[in-house]
Design a protein around this motif. Structure first.
Motif, PDB file in Angstrom:
ATOM      1  N   GLU A   1       0.860  -1.108  -0.238  1.00 47.32           N
ATOM      2  CA  GLU A   1      -0.128   0.038  -0.016  1.00 47.32           C
ATOM      3  C   GLU A   1       1.026   1.210  -0.050  1.00 47.32           C
ATOM      4  OE1 GLU A   1      -2.466  -0.591   3.395  1.00 47.32           O
ATOM      5  OE2 GLU A   1      -3.694  -2.076   2.514  1.00 47.32           O
TER       6      GLU A   1
ATOM      7  N   GLU B   1       0.975   4.038  -3.151  1.00 49.42           N
ATOM      8  CA  GLU B   1       0.839   5.486  -2.742  1.00 49.42           C
ATOM      9  C   GLU B   1       2.034   6.349  -3.059  1.00 49.42           C
ATOM     10  OE1 GLU B   1      -0.125   5.900   1.232  1.00 49.42           O
ATOM     11  OE2 GLU B   1      -2.046   4.699   1.217  1.00 49.42           O
TER      12      GLU B   1
ATOM     13  N   ASN C   1       2.516   9.621  -6.100  1.00 49.97           N
ATOM     14  CA  ASN C   1       2.673  10.797  -5.330  1.00 49.97           C
ATOM     15  C   ASN C   1       3.971  11.774  -6.111  1.00 49.97           C
ATOM     16  OD1 ASN C   1       3.620  13.048  -3.826  1.00 49.97           O
ATOM     17  ND2 ASN C   1       2.573  12.275  -1.890  1.00 49.97           N
TER      18      ASN C   1
ATOM     19  N   SER D   1       4.685   8.719   0.665  1.00 50.30           N
ATOM     20  CA  SER D   1       3.313   8.246   1.350  1.00 50.30           C
ATOM     21  C   SER D   1       3.216   8.087   2.757  1.00 50.30           C
ATOM     22  CB  SER D   1       3.024   6.793   0.770  1.00 50.30           C
ATOM     23  OG  SER D   1       3.981   5.950   1.223  1.00 50.30           O
TER      24      SER D   1
END
Length: 210
Positions: free
Chosen positions: A39, A43, A47, A52
């Motif tokens: 996860e 992320e 970005n 993240s």
């Protein structure tokens, strides 16, 4: 699905709270940690700042280029490649994770050696189970060293040690080589920043990239 970063490959710096405790984690606990890594990586890759929750990506120049386990041609039981031979270098994006997201095992190798001894193989049993039972698509194995020896030599040695761990996972656990990547970071990211020659700096990281 694999998530790529522009002109670079991502690596996670993974070190969980005491290294010795890593071997005591259950298969379920390790699987959950890998899911959180996935996860965080997802992320960070989307970005613009490469960040993240719990992860920051930084570019490392002239790091040993990653290769998949399929590039490890030596057969089980044979001596690994010579660490004095040059390895390809290329800029690599290295992910610095918060401690609670890190997964790390200290696999002990002999001095100046990348051979995985029989005594160390049981440490990888839970990692085998995690990979066999989970839906993790891609794991990167990162080798690290302490600062004994030259930086160039340590980078080569750390790469070979990561490849040796990958070879064990494919040969002994039946993990597909397409799910594994290896890279050596040498002495760049010590676990013990106060003592660059500390034993815990000689370690192998496992990162769930996707």
């Amino acid at each position: 699905m694999r998530i790529a970063l522009p002109a670079a490959l991502a690596v996670f710096s993974l070190l969980a709270a005491p290294l010795a405790a890593q071997e005591d984690l259950s298969v379920d606990a390790l699987t959950k940690m890998f899911e959180r890594q996935k996860e965080a990586f997802s992320e960070a890759s989307s970005n613009p700042l490469g960040q993240s929750r719990g992860l920051k990506l930084v570019t490392v120049e002239d790091a040993a280029a990653p290769g998949t386990a399929t590039t490890v041609t030596a057969q089980s039981g044979q001596a690994p490649a010579d660490p004095n031979k040059p390895v390809v270098a290329t800029p690599v994006v290295f992910g610095q994770l918060d401690p609670e997201l890190q997964v790390n095992l200290r696999i002990t190798f002999g001095f100046d050696s990348a051979a995985l001894s029989d005594a160390e193989k049981p440490k990888l049993d839970k990692m085998c189970q995690v990979l066999q039972q989970s839906d993790i698509n891609l794991v990167r194995i990162v080798g690290h060293t302490d600062t004994s020896g030259s930086a160039e030599y340590n980078e080569r040695l750390s790469t070979l040690r990561a490849q040796e761990v990958a070879r064990h996972l494919t040969d002994s656990c039946g993990i597909s080589a397409t799910r594994l990547q290896t890279i050596g970071m040498g002495e760049r990211f010590p676990a013990n920043t106060a003592n660059s020659r500390a034993d815990e700096n000689r370690r192998v990281e496992f990162q769930a990239l996707s």
